[in-house]
Enzyme design. Structure first.
Site, short mmCIF file in Angstrom:
data_model
loop_
_atom_site.label_atom_id
_atom_site.label_comp_id
_atom_site.label_asym_id
_atom_site.label_seq_id
_atom_site.Cartn_x
_atom_site.Cartn_y
_atom_site.Cartn_z
N SER A 116 -36.40 63.06 -37.91
CA SER A 116 -35.78 62.46 -39.09
C SER A 116 -36.79 61.83 -40.03
CB SER A 116 -34.79 61.37 -38.65
OG SER A 116 -33.85 61.86 -37.74
N HIS A 137 -35.21 69.69 -40.46
CA HIS A 137 -34.36 68.51 -40.30
C HIS A 137 -32.92 68.81 -40.70
CE1 HIS A 137 -32.97 64.34 -41.74
NE2 HIS A 137 -32.79 64.43 -40.44
N GLU A 149 -33.46 70.10 -44.41
CA GLU A 149 -34.73 69.79 -45.04
C GLU A 149 -35.83 70.55 -44.30
OE1 GLU A 149 -34.90 65.43 -46.91
OE2 GLU A 149 -34.54 65.38 -44.75
N ASN A 187 -33.52 60.62 -45.46
CA ASN A 187 -33.55 59.30 -44.83
C ASN A 187 -34.27 58.26 -45.67
OD1 ASN A 187 -32.10 59.29 -42.28
ND2 ASN A 187 -33.46 60.95 -41.73
#
Length: 283
Positions: A116, A137, A149, A187
């Site tokens: 992450s 991700h 991602e 994130n």
């Protein structure tokens, strides 16, 4: 194509489910066979619900279940074309997995991580094939969410990137290329919002329920930030914030003390039965 997914938690299970559904022979690996079998049973129950709702046929469910293979031995990766690590968000754990995969897998095997927030270049440095290491991700829940991602490390080659991008498209996902920076895009934005919601709770600005209601009704979010934190896992939220705080040196990423306290107390969210809300079915 053969795939191995390392980590039988929510994310790893979701990745394995989608891989199996598109016809890939998929090993779901973890150190605990009971955890693997529990996750496989959960996946089968989700697929059964999809059949009952007419989303997939009984034949599609049977084929997906057939493609899923339980694994507790990383040597099952020996003939795989891609290994996707979805273990806990700790560099030392991921580094150890990648060192082992590097020794076990064939030279052409791509080593992907679902991290992450951790640096892909640093993970790749644990191997002798940094050009074959890449970030992939996914977002939770993987079978539902469309985003992936894709993060290239400093040495990731074009062939590896193209393979992973095309695989994401085959999975029905929308791949987005992101630079190798702490937290990437998802994130870097999301965890600041979650952290600020926790600060609001800790300062008594509003109740957990009302904070989530504000974001759902005021910003049209499908899930409030505190409920989402419980779904992600508060230990994972804390780890991501710590990585970004260390990586950027910016106080806006400093984890709220209440989050740290909850993690110390074992209040990790849905998986422990209690976080900002209670989940008696998971206790």
């Amino acid at each position: 194509m053969k795939v191995i997914v390392i980590g039988a938690g929510q994310m790893g299970g979701g990745i394995a489910q989608v891989m199996a559904a598109i016809g890939k022979t998929t090993y779901l690996n973890d150190v605990d066979i009971d955890l693997v079998n529990k996750r496989l049973a959960f996946i089968e129950s989700i697929l059964a619900k999809d059949v009952s709702k007419g989303r997939i046929s009984a034949e599609q469910k049977a084929a997906a279940v057939h493609n899923l293979i339980p694994s507790v031995d990383l040597r099952d990766a020996v003939e795989c074309d891609i290994a996707i690590e979805a273990a806990v968000e700790k560099m030392e754990v991921k580094a150890e997995i990648f060192k082992k995969l590097d020794l076990i897998t064939k030279p052409s095997c791509i080593l992907a991580t679902n991290t992450s927030s951790l640096p892909i270049t640093k993970i790749a440095a644990c191997t002798r094939r940094p050009e074959k290491v890449i970030g992939m991700h996914f977002t939770n829940p993987v079978p539902v969410m469309k985003l992936v991602e894709i993060i290239r490390g400093q040495s990731t080659d074009e062939e590896t990137y193209t393979f992973v991008r095309d695989l994401a498209l085959e999975m029905g996902k929308t791949p987005v290329l992101v630079r190798d920076v702490p937290g990437f895009v998802a994130n870097r934005i999301l965890q600041v919002m979650i952290n600020e919601a926790i600060y609001c709770l800790s300062e008594g600005v509003a109740s957990a329920e009302d904070i989530d209601t504000v974001m759902k009704l005021g910003m049209n979010h499908p899930m409030g930030p505190l409920q989402l934190a419980d779904l992600i896992g508060l230990d994972t939220v804390l780890s991501i914030l710590e990585v970004m705080h260390a990586g950027y040196g910016d106080p806006k990423f400093r984890p709220c003390p209440l989050l740290q306290q909850y993690v110390r107390d074992g209040r990790l969210g849905r998986k422990s039965g209690r976080g900002f809300f209670e989940y008696p079915e998971n206790a």
